[in-house]
Design an enzyme around this catalytic site. Structure first.
Site, PDB file in Angstrom:
ATOM      1  CD  GLU A 133      -2.698  -1.354  -0.135  1.00 35.15           C
ATOM      2  OE1 GLU A 133      -2.996  -0.359  -0.841  1.00 35.15           O
ATOM      3  OE2 GLU A 133      -3.000  -2.510  -0.467  1.00 35.15           O
ATOM      4  CG  HIS A 136      -1.079   1.432  -4.360  1.00 32.46           C
ATOM      5  ND1 HIS A 136      -1.312   1.330  -5.714  1.00 32.46           N
ATOM      6  CD2 HIS A 136      -1.389   0.217  -3.832  1.00 32.46           C
ATOM      7  CE1 HIS A 136      -1.755   0.113  -5.999  1.00 32.46           C
ATOM      8  NE2 HIS A 136      -1.786  -0.577  -4.871  1.00 32.46           N
TER       9      HIS A 136
END
Length: 154
Positions: A133, A136
């Site tokens: 994550e 990202h």
């Protein structure tokens, strides 16, 4: 709060770097709730704001057993030299799973929804989800880090 659409890998927005969060208000709390609602609905284990079209440094990750935590402005302070290659997938990259090499353990500094700073250690799957994550937030997708199949560990 609300379910959001997932931005797909062909969208250039996913390749942009997210902006640091400096305002901790009700809009941020609403965004955090939307992230959690959306990832749970999609049966995912993590979701970053860029994946719902918002270029801000906030993610939600599953600590285990569907217990999601919100991390604002997360930074990896330290990572282990010991690594592991495991298959990853992504809600933004449909129909693709592949082997990615990542450190087994990390130490993270982040902020909560009130702006309080905290640190924690993550290992195993929790660490992997965090790193996926966090990537990202810098415009990196797991497909950018795929290991050659011959190096895959199970």
């Amino acid at each position: 709060m609300a379910l959001r659409n997932i931005v797909k890998s062909n969208d250039d927005l996913l390749r942009k770097k997210s902006k640091e969060i400096t305002v901790f208000d009700d809009k941020l709390k609403e965004l955090a709730a939307d992230l959690i609602d959306t990832v749970k609905f999609k049966n995912g284990v993590g979701l970053a704001a860029p994946q719902i079209g918002v270029l801000k440094r906030i993610v939600t990750v599953d600590k285990g057993e569907r217990d999601f935590i919100i991390l604002v402005n997360p930074v990896i302070l330290k990572e282990s030299t010991e690594t592991c290659v495991l298959d990853e997938g992504c809600l933004s990259v449909e129909n693709k799973i592949g082997p990615v090499k990542r450190p087994k353990r990390i130490i993270v500094k982040a902020q909560d929804l009130e702006g309080n700073t905290f640190t924690f250690k993550a290992s195993k799957m929790f660490a992997r989800i965090c790193m996926h994550e966090f990537d990202h937030l810098d415009g990196i997708l797991f497909i950018d880090k795929l290991e050659p199949e011959k190096n895959k560990e199970i």
